[in-house]
Design a protein around this motif. Sequence first.
Motif: not given
Length: 214
Positions: A69-78
Amino acid sequence: MFVLVNLKAYPCDPVEVAEAAHEVAEESGVRVAVAPQAADLRAVAETGVETWAQHVDPLAHGSHTGSTLAERVADAGADGTLLNHSERRLKLAEIDGSLSAAERVGLDTVVCANNPEQVAAAAALGPDAVAVEPPELIGTGTPVSKADPDVVTDAVEAAAAVDDSVDVYCGAGISTGDDVESAAELGATGVLLASGVAKADDPKAALEDLVEPL
């Protein structure tokens, strides 16, 4: 030039590579990013290096077991995401959906393509960049910029004819500073590579060689 290192699923230490990439970027002033496995995104991002996901799915929150999920990727710092790599092919509608998901959370995007015709189709979807990567050259150590330079120049022209705001990166077989320099001379504004750094005994030395001409 932008140097994007895809770690694929190689048995390297993603944090070691990320630390090396961050140091080389700081020392050289060249933009260098690392794309690790999804499970390693947060650890890589914490090194301070520009961090990219290897893929995001064309989905929003919901019942999507096994998805990225894009949201989780962004939350991880991507900071960005690859899409449509030759080892993770998508249909055009899926690419469009993944681009929308990335845009929703502010991720930069690079769509990979096999040839100039696919580059044009991808550019029409509005990514930040496209990367031309003939699959037969991936992992060979023979860069497309030398094996078939017309593919790169034709890709640059194809993207510009559709949307001249879309950058064109050169992938497949990039492993040395000479390869990076050749890609730039052919009109590419970045390179996408993997084994030349991920499989190197000394990732920092490999990265220093890549950026030295820049």
